[in-house]
Design a protein around this motif. Structure first.
Motif, PDB file in Angstrom:
ATOM      1  N   LEU A   1       2.289  65.302   3.838  1.00  0.00           N
ATOM      2  CA  LEU A   1       3.644  65.842   3.816  1.00  0.00           C
ATOM      3  C   LEU A   1       4.547  65.112   2.824  1.00  0.00           C
ATOM      4  CD1 LEU A   1       4.187  66.275   7.665  1.00  0.00           C
ATOM      5  CD2 LEU A   1       3.491  68.019   6.013  1.00  0.00           C
ATOM      6  N   HIS A   2       5.330  65.904   2.100  1.00  0.00           N
ATOM      7  CA  HIS A   2       6.358  65.394   1.200  1.00  0.00           C
ATOM      8  C   HIS A   2       7.660  66.130   1.514  1.00  0.00           C
ATOM      9  CE1 HIS A   2       3.470  63.558  -1.808  1.00  0.00           C
ATOM     10  NE2 HIS A   2       2.667  64.358  -1.125  1.00  0.00           N
ATOM     11  N   ILE A   3       8.781  65.447   1.335  1.00  0.00           N
ATOM     12  CA  ILE A   3      10.094  66.078   1.494  1.00  0.00           C
ATOM     13  C   ILE A   3      10.895  65.870   0.216  1.00  0.00           C
ATOM     14  CG2 ILE A   3      12.289  66.055   2.741  1.00  0.00           C
ATOM     15  CD1 ILE A   3      10.811  65.187   5.240  1.00  0.00           C
ATOM     16  N   LEU A   4      11.438  66.966  -0.304  1.00  0.00           N
ATOM     17  CA  LEU A   4      12.325  66.916  -1.456  1.00  0.00           C
ATOM     18  C   LEU A   4      13.689  67.422  -1.010  1.00  0.00           C
ATOM     19  CD1 LEU A   4      12.954  66.559  -4.467  1.00  0.00           C
ATOM     20  CD2 LEU A   4      12.051  68.875  -4.854  1.00  0.00           C
ATOM     21  N   CYS A   5      14.658  66.523  -0.945  1.00  0.00           N
ATOM     22  CA  CYS A   5      16.013  66.862  -0.519  1.00  0.00           C
ATOM     23  C   CYS A   5      16.898  66.943  -1.758  1.00  0.00           C
ATOM     24  CB  CYS A   5      16.523  65.814   0.462  1.00  0.00           C
ATOM     25  SG  CYS A   5      18.122  66.214   1.196  1.00  0.00           S
ATOM     26  N   MET A   6      17.490  68.089  -1.990  1.00  0.00           N
ATOM     27  CA  MET A   6      18.180  68.342  -3.249  1.00  0.00           C
ATOM     28  C   MET A   6      19.548  67.679  -3.382  1.00  0.00           C
ATOM     29  SD  MET A   6      16.309  69.929  -5.297  1.00  0.00           S
ATOM     30  CE  MET A   6      14.883  71.008  -5.450  1.00  0.00           C
ATOM     31  N   SER A   7      20.080  67.136  -2.296  1.00  0.00           N
ATOM     32  CA  SER A   7      21.348  66.416  -2.375  1.00  0.00           C
ATOM     33  C   SER A   7      21.359  65.298  -1.351  1.00  0.00           C
ATOM     34  CB  SER A   7      22.538  67.356  -2.137  1.00  0.00           C
ATOM     35  OG  SER A   7      22.722  67.576  -0.746  1.00  0.00           O
ATOM     36  N   SER A   8      22.292  64.378  -1.507  1.00  0.00           N
ATOM     37  CA  SER A   8      22.432  63.279  -0.543  1.00  0.00           C
ATOM     38  C   SER A   8      23.399  63.637   0.572  1.00  0.00           C
ATOM     39  CB  SER A   8      22.919  62.013  -1.266  1.00  0.00           C
ATOM     40  OG  SER A   8      24.199  62.223  -1.837  1.00  0.00           O
ATOM     41  N   GLY A   9      23.933  64.874   0.547  1.00  0.00           N
ATOM     42  CA  GLY A   9      24.884  65.276   1.582  1.00  0.00           C
ATOM     43  C   GLY A   9      26.192  64.514   1.488  1.00  0.00           C
ATOM     44  N   ASN A  10      26.694  64.394   0.263  1.00  0.00           N
ATOM     45  CA  ASN A  10      27.841  63.512  -0.001  1.00  0.00           C
ATOM     46  C   ASN A  10      29.190  64.217   0.100  1.00  0.00           C
ATOM     47  OD1 ASN A  10      28.744  60.864  -0.678  1.00  0.00           O
ATOM     48  ND2 ASN A  10      29.214  61.585  -2.750  1.00  0.00           N
ATOM     49  N   ALA A  11      29.250  65.351   0.793  1.00  0.00           N
ATOM     50  CA  ALA A  11      30.504  66.101   0.880  1.00  0.00           C
ATOM     51  C   ALA A  11      31.623  65.275   1.483  1.00  0.00           C
ATOM     52  CB  ALA A  11      30.294  67.374   1.702  1.00  0.00           C
ATOM     53  N   ASP A  12      31.289  64.383   2.415  1.00  0.00           N
ATOM     54  CA  ASP A  12      32.289  63.533   3.071  1.00  0.00           C
ATOM     55  C   ASP A  12      32.240  62.090   2.571  1.00  0.00           C
ATOM     56  OD1 ASP A  12      33.217  65.629   4.717  1.00  0.00           O
ATOM     57  OD2 ASP A  12      31.534  65.331   6.079  1.00  0.00           O
ATOM     58  N   GLY A  13      31.585  61.873   1.425  1.00  0.00           N
ATOM     59  CA  GLY A  13      31.522  60.542   0.853  1.00  0.00           C
ATOM     60  C   GLY A  13      30.558  59.607   1.558  1.00  0.00           C
ATOM     61  N   MET A  14      29.568  60.169   2.271  1.00  0.00           N
ATOM     62  CA  MET A  14      28.617  59.348   3.025  1.00  0.00           C
ATOM     63  C   MET A  14      27.185  59.546   2.520  1.00  0.00           C
ATOM     64  SD  MET A  14      30.095  59.736   6.912  1.00  0.00           S
ATOM     65  CE  MET A  14      29.059  58.383   7.468  1.00  0.00           C
ATOM     66  N   GLY A  15      27.075  59.880   1.237  1.00  0.00           N
ATOM     67  CA  GLY A  15      25.761  60.185   0.681  1.00  0.00           C
ATOM     68  C   GLY A  15      24.751  59.061   0.829  1.00  0.00           C
ATOM     69  N   ASN A  16      25.148  57.840   0.541  1.00  0.00           N
ATOM     70  CA  ASN A  16      24.216  56.710   0.635  1.00  0.00           C
ATOM     71  C   ASN A  16      23.756  56.477   2.063  1.00  0.00           C
ATOM     72  OD1 ASN A  16      24.295  56.156  -2.119  1.00  0.00           O
ATOM     73  ND2 ASN A  16      26.055  54.781  -1.925  1.00  0.00           N
ATOM     74  N   VAL A  17      24.676  56.645   3.021  1.00  0.00           N
ATOM     75  CA  VAL A  17      24.326  56.487   4.435  1.00  0.00           C
ATOM     76  C   VAL A  17      23.357  57.578   4.866  1.00  0.00           C
ATOM     77  CG1 VAL A  17      25.224  56.578   6.802  1.00  0.00           C
ATOM     78  CG2 VAL A  17      26.482  55.334   5.030  1.00  0.00           C
ATOM     79  N   ARG A  18      23.646  58.801   4.493  1.00  0.00           N
ATOM     80  CA  ARG A  18      22.808  59.932   4.902  1.00  0.00           C
ATOM     81  C   ARG A  18      21.422  59.865   4.271  1.00  0.00           C
ATOM     82  NH1 ARG A  18      25.582  65.644   5.050  1.00  0.00           N
ATOM     83  NH2 ARG A  18      23.727  65.918   6.352  1.00  0.00           N
ATOM     84  N   LYS A  19      21.355  59.338   3.066  1.00  0.00           N
ATOM     85  CA  LYS A  19      20.061  59.156   2.406  1.00  0.00           C
ATOM     86  C   LYS A  19      19.182  58.210   3.212  1.00  0.00           C
ATOM     87  CE  LYS A  19      18.148  57.572  -2.031  1.00  0.00           C
ATOM     88  NZ  LYS A  19      18.504  57.104  -3.403  1.00  0.00           N
TER      89      LYS A  19
END
Length: 258
Positions: free
Chosen positions: A73-91
């Motif tokens: 299994l591999h996962i490719l996530c196209m964004s860090s989900g940074n809409a609320d400025g929490m991209g690094n945390v969500r990653k």
């Protein structure tokens, strides 16, 4: 007297559905019920999602099913989900969830491309998505891609864009050898019917042409909760309710993208 009868009936059906899932996860008869003809066995699989937590909210039945059948299994996530400025945390949360879901952390990639930023109304270019997916397929020898369908379960534009990116890739004749499957979106009533939806999903798969649609029960539903709980920044009360009552926690219907 009608409402008590309805409530009791729904409760009994809910419990019966949970027992059905438990039985299939423990019984050797699961191969007959969930027979996919070997389509999903021992494959190099790439799950393409839009945001961290998509894998835990929508695709855990698929990931659990594939993991138990020897898939890489591999996962490719196209964004860090940074809409609320929490991209690094969500990653980082996605990496933790991948451990719960038995996906090697080194095989999880989260992008932070300036043209692929999280948010409603932020359209993603299908050519760019196709190029990124193609590169991942080549680098990881992928032969099976799984993603959202055209509606994207929740109607989020980024989910829909990811689907279009995969479709764009399939237009490239040099990648016809790659199978691509989409997660079928259901009506809102079915979406929030919890494990009860397994019966409709099984019927749906049964009456479609053989090999075109498969219904995958979640053999480890508690793993869905454990995985989503790793997304601490998103683990608020309404998402706890969603994961508990969503049919996508208990069953996935996959349809082949032609």
């Amino acid at each position: 007297m009608e409402w008590p009868v309805i409530i009791i009936t729904l409760f009994v059906l809910w419990v019966a559905s949970l027992f059905k899932i438990l039985h299939e996860s423990l019984s050797a008869s699961q191969a007959a019920v969930l027979n996919d003809g070997g389509v999903f066995h021992n494959r190099n699989v790439l799950l393409v999602i839009a945001h961290p937590d998509d894998e835990s909210m929508f695709f855990t039945p698929t990931l659990n099913y594939l993991s138990s059948r020897g898939c890489n299994l591999h996962i490719l996530c196209m964004s860090s989900g940074n809409a609320d400025g929490m991209g690094n945390v969500r990653k980082e949360e996605l990496y933790l969830a991948s451990i719960v879901l038995k996906v090697p952390q080194k095989q999880v990639k989260v992008l932070d491309h300036p043209a692929l930023q999280d948010g409603f109304g932020k359209s993603w270019n299908s050519k760019l998505l196709s190029k990124i997916i193609k590169k991942e397929i080549v680098n990881s020898a992928i032969d099976l891609v799984i993603t959202f369908d055209n509606y994207g379960v929740s109607g989020h534009c980024n989910h829909q864009d990811v689907h279009q990116g995969v479709r764009k890739l399939l237009q490239d004749t040099s990648h016809k050898e790659v199978d691509a499957w989409e997660l079928v979106s259901t009506s809102i009533l079915r979406k929030y019917s919890g494990p009860v939806d397994i019966w409709l999903s099984l019927l749906s798969a049964k009456f479609h042409l053989s090999g075109v649609r498969h219904c995958l029960l979640n053999e480890h539903p508690r793993r869905s909760l454990a995985a989503m709980a790793q997304h601490k920044s998103q683990w608020v009360w309404f998402r706890k309710l969603f994961v508990s009552f969503s049919s996508y926690t208990y069953v996935n219907c996959l349809k082949k993208i032609n």
